[in-house]
Design an enzyme around this catalytic site. Structure first.
Site, PDB file in Angstrom:
ATOM      1  NE  ARG A  47      39.792  27.787  54.788  1.00 20.17           N
ATOM      2  CZ  ARG A  47      39.679  28.615  55.828  1.00 20.17           C
ATOM      3  NH1 ARG A  47      38.743  28.420  56.751  1.00 20.17           N
ATOM      4  NH2 ARG A  47      40.519  29.639  55.978  1.00 20.17           N
ATOM      5  CB  THR A  72      48.333  26.054  53.272  1.00 26.86           C
ATOM      6  OG1 THR A  72      47.495  25.431  52.285  1.00 26.86           O
ATOM      7  CG2 THR A  72      47.880  27.482  53.524  1.00 26.86           C
ATOM      8  CB  CYS A  95      40.258  30.792  50.870  1.00 28.21           C
ATOM      9  SG  CYS A  95      41.095  29.431  51.760  1.00 28.21           S
ATOM     10  CB  CYS A 139      48.531  31.083  50.895  1.00 28.41           C
ATOM     11  SG  CYS A 139      47.665  31.338  52.465  1.00 28.41           S
ATOM     12  CB  THR A 141      43.709  26.157  51.364  1.00 26.92           C
ATOM     13  OG1 THR A 141      44.993  26.767  51.512  1.00 26.92           O
ATOM     14  CG2 THR A 141      43.797  24.721  51.864  1.00 26.92           C
ATOM     15  CE  LYS A 184      45.047  31.463  57.525  1.00 26.33           C
ATOM     16  NZ  LYS A 184      43.728  32.026  57.216  1.00 26.33           N
TER      17      LYS A 184
END
Length: 242
Positions: A52, A128, A86, A197, A88, A168
């Site tokens: 994204r 992010t 999510c 996030c 984003t 991640k």
């Protein structure tokens, strides 16, 4: 009421660990004594959805929207509402809502509403680059008469490192970077800090981060339980850490 109204659809895999934790949050937040009293979910765990942030920062990259819309359409006849763990991905919320007939739970709007209910006016944002640059939280905070505060450049690099190079990547969070980024926001006057996030949600799960934080994924899970007509445990009435 149609039976499907109490079923939650989840467009997941963005990323996979965050989706699993979102499911765990929904289960833990439900005031249930038996398996049968818990929230039914249909989850598409689809980590192949394009990134994204990459797309938001550079629209020549592959868009995640077609795949998200495809999954939403698959869920549409099966569920009463849809959540996307999510933050984003909320950049695409208006387009998704315009093309999917069942309600989509907006974690950004719900987070800001929860802060306003609790009298917060100045709000720091840890998220992010895509979320920050697109103004996903900024717009909603300003619409509600609140002041959004973004990290300075060095602090934002710390946030991105925590998200992409730590969580991640399956590595331990470098909590000195978390402390530095949150201190930057506090120094600018933030009364509370949004963990905007889902990877940052995992840091909150695993570490004592202190008072004055609100996890947007916890808010999304809380609202998912409520939207699907399940009882909420009393300890989740306020989600700002104390």
């Amino acid at each position: 009421m149609d039976k499907k109204d109490n079923i939650l659809g989840v467009i997941g895999g963005l990323g996979p660990i965050a989706t699993a934790y979102f499911m765990e949050l929904c289960i833990n937040m439900t005031d249930a004594e038996t398996d049968q009293q818990h929230l039914p979910m249909i989850v598409y765990n689809t980590p192949d959805i394009p990134d994204r942030t990459e797309y938001i920062l550079d629209n020549t990259k592959e868009s995640p929207l077609p795949r998200m819309l495809e999954l939403g359409k698959l869920l549409e006849p099966q569920v009463g509402c849809i959540a996307i763990p999510c933050i984003t991905a909320h950049y695409f919320m208006d387009t998704l809502k315009s093309q999917i007939s069942v309600p989509l739970i907006n974690g950004v709007q719900e987070t800001v509403a929860h802060l306003k209910e609790n009298g917060i006016q100045k709000v720091g944002i840890m998220a992010t680059d895509g979320t920050i640059q697109a103004g996903i939280f900024h717009r909603e905070l300003e619409n509600q008469g609140m002041l959004p505060i973004a990290p300075g450049p060095a602090a934002q690099r710390d946030v991105m490192h925590l998200i992409f190079e730590n969580v991640k990547a399956g590595k331990p969070a470098e909590m000195n970077r978390f402390a530095s980024a949150s201190a930057d926001l506090r120094s600018q006057g933030a009364q509370a800090v949004i963990l905007g996030c889902t990877e940052l949600s995992l840091i909150k799960r695993d570490h004592q981060i202190g008072a004055g934080f609100i996890d947007a994924m916890e808010v999304l899970a809380r609202q998912s339980v409520i939207a699907c007509n399940k009882p909420l445990k009393k300890e989740y009435a306020c989600l700002i850490t104390r």
